[in-house]
Design an enzyme around this catalytic site. Structure first.
Site, PDB file in Angstrom:
ATOM      1  N   PRO A 250      -9.374 -87.966  24.244  1.00  0.00           N
ATOM      2  CA  PRO A 250      -9.249 -86.259  24.821  1.00  0.00           C
ATOM      3  C   PRO A 250     -10.079 -85.947  26.028  1.00  0.00           C
ATOM      4  O   PRO A 250     -11.338 -86.266  26.076  1.00  0.00           O
ATOM      5  CB  PRO A 250      -9.704 -85.860  23.247  1.00  0.00           C
ATOM      6  CG  PRO A 250     -10.549 -86.807  22.477  1.00  0.00           C
ATOM      7  CD  PRO A 250      -9.888 -88.171  22.895  1.00  0.00           C
ATOM      8  N   ASN A 251      -9.438 -84.926  26.420  1.00  0.00           N
ATOM      9  CA  ASN A 251      -9.795 -84.369  27.742  1.00  0.00           C
ATOM     10  C   ASN A 251     -10.161 -85.047  28.848  1.00  0.00           C
ATOM     11  O   ASN A 251     -10.399 -84.354  30.031  1.00  0.00           O
ATOM     12  CB  ASN A 251     -11.298 -83.661  27.372  1.00  0.00           C
ATOM     13  CG  ASN A 251     -11.105 -82.693  26.332  1.00  0.00           C
ATOM     14  OD1 ASN A 251     -10.309 -81.798  26.067  1.00  0.00           O
ATOM     15  ND2 ASN A 251     -12.102 -82.692  25.265  1.00  0.00           N
TER      16      ASN A 251
ATOM     17  N   ARG B  17     -13.024 -80.512  36.447  1.00  0.00           N
ATOM     18  CA  ARG B  17     -14.331 -79.650  35.825  1.00  0.00           C
ATOM     19  C   ARG B  17     -15.183 -80.569  35.527  1.00  0.00           C
ATOM     20  O   ARG B  17     -15.185 -81.722  35.602  1.00  0.00           O
ATOM     21  CB  ARG B  17     -13.781 -78.948  34.460  1.00  0.00           C
ATOM     22  CG  ARG B  17     -13.186 -77.757  34.528  1.00  0.00           C
ATOM     23  CD  ARG B  17     -12.464 -77.611  33.400  1.00  0.00           C
ATOM     24  NE  ARG B  17     -11.271 -77.146  33.601  1.00  0.00           N
ATOM     25  CZ  ARG B  17     -10.301 -76.285  33.017  1.00  0.00           C
ATOM     26  NH1 ARG B  17     -10.769 -75.887  31.975  1.00  0.00           N
ATOM     27  NH2 ARG B  17      -9.277 -75.992  33.645  1.00  0.00           N
TER      28      ARG B  17
ATOM     29  N   TYR C  46     -18.943 -85.923  35.210  1.00  0.00           N
ATOM     30  CA  TYR C  46     -17.893 -87.249  35.091  1.00  0.00           C
ATOM     31  C   TYR C  46     -17.269 -87.489  36.548  1.00  0.00           C
ATOM     32  O   TYR C  46     -16.381 -88.249  36.459  1.00  0.00           O
ATOM     33  CB  TYR C  46     -16.779 -86.431  34.164  1.00  0.00           C
ATOM     34  CG  TYR C  46     -16.930 -86.037  32.737  1.00  0.00           C
ATOM     35  CD1 TYR C  46     -17.760 -87.139  32.097  1.00  0.00           C
ATOM     36  CD2 TYR C  46     -17.186 -84.907  32.489  1.00  0.00           C
ATOM     37  CE1 TYR C  46     -18.206 -87.012  30.715  1.00  0.00           C
ATOM     38  CE2 TYR C  46     -17.573 -84.720  31.082  1.00  0.00           C
ATOM     39  CZ  TYR C  46     -18.209 -85.712  30.475  1.00  0.00           C
ATOM     40  OH  TYR C  46     -18.758 -85.545  28.926  1.00  0.00           O
TER      41      TYR C  46
ATOM     42  N   ASN D 148     -11.582 -95.795  26.949  1.00  0.00           N
ATOM     43  CA  ASN D 148     -12.544 -94.778  26.784  1.00  0.00           C
ATOM     44  C   ASN D 148     -12.032 -93.699  25.833  1.00  0.00           C
ATOM     45  O   ASN D 148     -11.155 -92.905  26.212  1.00  0.00           O
ATOM     46  CB  ASN D 148     -12.574 -93.975  28.228  1.00  0.00           C
ATOM     47  CG  ASN D 148     -13.901 -92.885  28.147  1.00  0.00           C
ATOM     48  OD1 ASN D 148     -14.208 -92.611  27.139  1.00  0.00           O
ATOM     49  ND2 ASN D 148     -14.101 -92.372  29.566  1.00  0.00           N
TER      50      ASN D 148
ATOM     51  N   ALA E 211     -14.513 -88.189  23.206  1.00  0.00           N
ATOM     52  CA  ALA E 211     -15.387 -87.578  22.170  1.00  0.00           C
ATOM     53  C   ALA E 211     -15.100 -88.490  20.802  1.00  0.00           C
ATOM     54  O   ALA E 211     -16.184 -88.568  19.881  1.00  0.00           O
ATOM     55  CB  ALA E 211     -15.360 -86.300  21.997  1.00  0.00           C
TER      56      ALA E 211
ATOM     57  N   GLU F  92     -15.157-100.938  25.683  1.00  0.00           N
ATOM     58  CA  GLU F  92     -15.395 -99.693  25.595  1.00  0.00           C
ATOM     59  C   GLU F  92     -16.102 -99.305  26.936  1.00  0.00           C
ATOM     60  O   GLU F  92     -17.075-100.004  27.480  1.00  0.00           O
ATOM     61  CB  GLU F  92     -16.306 -99.172  24.386  1.00  0.00           C
ATOM     62  CG  GLU F  92     -16.393 -97.831  24.370  1.00  0.00           C
ATOM     63  CD  GLU F  92     -17.564 -97.438  23.065  1.00  0.00           C
ATOM     64  OE1 GLU F  92     -17.287 -98.360  22.131  1.00  0.00           O
ATOM     65  OE2 GLU F  92     -18.219 -96.548  23.297  1.00  0.00           O
TER      66      GLU F  92
ATOM     67  N   HIS G 160     -17.348 -95.816  29.649  1.00  0.00           N
ATOM     68  CA  HIS G 160     -17.678 -94.544  29.721  1.00  0.00           C
ATOM     69  C   HIS G 160     -18.161 -94.247  30.958  1.00  0.00           C
ATOM     70  O   HIS G 160     -18.863 -94.999  31.569  1.00  0.00           O
ATOM     71  CB  HIS G 160     -18.918 -94.059  28.847  1.00  0.00           C
ATOM     72  CG  HIS G 160     -18.612 -94.215  27.504  1.00  0.00           C
ATOM     73  ND1 HIS G 160     -17.792 -93.250  26.671  1.00  0.00           N
ATOM     74  CD2 HIS G 160     -18.706 -95.276  26.398  1.00  0.00           C
ATOM     75  CE1 HIS G 160     -17.482 -93.820  25.233  1.00  0.00           C
ATOM     76  NE2 HIS G 160     -18.073 -94.767  25.332  1.00  0.00           N
TER      77      HIS G 160
ATOM     78  N   ARG H  48     -27.637 -89.097  27.127  1.00  0.00           N
ATOM     79  CA  ARG H  48     -27.250 -87.785  26.990  1.00  0.00           C
ATOM     80  C   ARG H  48     -27.793 -87.048  25.587  1.00  0.00           C
ATOM     81  O   ARG H  48     -28.657 -87.522  24.894  1.00  0.00           O
ATOM     82  CB  ARG H  48     -25.470 -87.573  27.158  1.00  0.00           C
ATOM     83  CG  ARG H  48     -25.369 -87.739  28.387  1.00  0.00           C
ATOM     84  CD  ARG H  48     -23.803 -87.902  28.756  1.00  0.00           C
ATOM     85  NE  ARG H  48     -23.422 -86.528  28.587  1.00  0.00           N
ATOM     86  CZ  ARG H  48     -22.168 -86.063  28.555  1.00  0.00           C
ATOM     87  NH1 ARG H  48     -21.312 -86.912  28.457  1.00  0.00           N
ATOM     88  NH2 ARG H  48     -21.833 -84.824  28.547  1.00  0.00           N
TER      89      ARG H  48
HETATM   90  O1  CA2 Z   1     -18.684 -90.377  29.657  1.00  0.00           O
HETATM   91  C1  CA2 Z   1     -17.598 -90.559  29.084  1.00  0.00           C
HETATM   92  O2  CA2 Z   1     -16.761 -91.150  29.747  1.00  0.00           O
HETATM   93  C2  CA2 Z   1     -17.139 -89.737  27.519  1.00  0.00           C
HETATM   94  O3  CA2 Z   1     -16.362 -90.782  27.050  1.00  0.00           O
HETATM   95  C3  CA2 Z   1     -16.531 -88.848  27.998  1.00  0.00           C
HETATM   96  C4  CA2 Z   1     -16.231 -87.834  26.761  1.00  0.00           C
HETATM   97  C5  CA2 Z   1     -17.419 -87.601  25.946  1.00  0.00           C
HETATM   98  O4  CA2 Z   1     -16.986 -86.727  24.929  1.00  0.00           O
HETATM   99  C6  CA2 Z   1     -18.251 -88.793  25.824  1.00  0.00           C
HETATM  100  O5  CA2 Z   1     -19.368 -88.522  24.878  1.00  0.00           O
HETATM  101  C7  CA2 Z   1     -18.326 -89.490  26.757  1.00  0.00           C
HETATM  102  C8  CA2 Z   1     -15.780 -86.311  27.262  1.00  0.00           C
HETATM  103  C9  CA2 Z   1     -14.391 -86.487  28.226  1.00  0.00           C
HETATM  104  C10 CA2 Z   1     -14.477 -85.089  28.742  1.00  0.00           C
HETATM  105  O6  CA2 Z   1     -13.908 -84.871  30.056  1.00  0.00           O
HETATM  106  C11 CA2 Z   1     -13.740 -84.098  30.672  1.00  0.00           C
HETATM  107  C12 CA2 Z   1     -13.373 -84.160  32.128  1.00  0.00           C
HETATM  108  C13 CA2 Z   1     -13.252 -83.035  33.031  1.00  0.00           C
HETATM  109  C14 CA2 Z   1     -13.823 -81.890  32.541  1.00  0.00           C
HETATM  110  C15 CA2 Z   1     -14.336 -81.758  31.103  1.00  0.00           C
HETATM  111  C16 CA2 Z   1     -14.178 -82.625  30.430  1.00  0.00           C
END
Ligand code: CA2
Length: 145
Positions: free
Chosen positions: A11-12, A19, A24, A75, A78, A99, A101, A108
């Protein structure tokens, strides 16, 4: 015939590059996938890509992988921290998995430090931005060959 590896994003991650670049990075998911494709060509591997914001769709895609996929780079976003459904799916299909990230989840918030997915993976690469995916792919390729 080339071995097929599946690249899964949760997700996301479709929002990458739009963003929170300080966490990221600036690359879009499409650009990261392009870099992975370049490395896969060098390594003589074929990649399939799938991103979903829905847990059940990721579980379904993992189940489908049984028919043709030799390794999974994931990846889970969340879902990393609480999806027993994705963990069980990876465990059930028994396909080697790495896996990855973008951010260092261990540096974090407390809730991000735990991965329920990592115990069913060969390993985890965390904190190197897009390079985490490339390093993860190299590790997976080593396992597959
Ligand atoms: O660091 C990573 O790759 C994560 O898997 C990213 C997830 C986060 O929930 C994990 O704890 C760590 C979140 C991805 C959200 O991606 C976004 C990208 C652009 C803008 C906002 C969120």
């Amino acid at each position: 015939m080339l071995a097929i590896l599946l690249v899964l994003n949760g997700p996301n991650l479709n929002l990458l590059g739009t963003r929170e670049p300080e966490i990221y990075g600036h690359l879009t998911l499409e650009q990261i996938n392009g870099q992975l494709k370049g490395l896969a060509d060098e390594l003589g591997l074929e990649l399939e890509f799938f991103q979903s914001n829905h847990e059940g769709e990721l579980v379904d895609r993992i189940h489908q992988a049984v028919s043709n996929v030799k390794g999974i780079l994931i990846n889970p976003g969340a879902f990393t921290h609480y999806s027993f459904a994705i963990r069980d799916a990876l465990s059930a299909v028994n396909i080697p998995c790495v896996e990855v990230h973008l951010s260092n989840i261990h540096a974090r918030e407390e809730f991000r430090k735990q991965s329920v997915i990592a115990p069913v993976c060969l390993g985890q690469v965390s904190g190197f931005g897009a390079l985490s995916y490339l390093l993860g792919l190299r590790a997976l390729a080593d396992e597959v060959y």
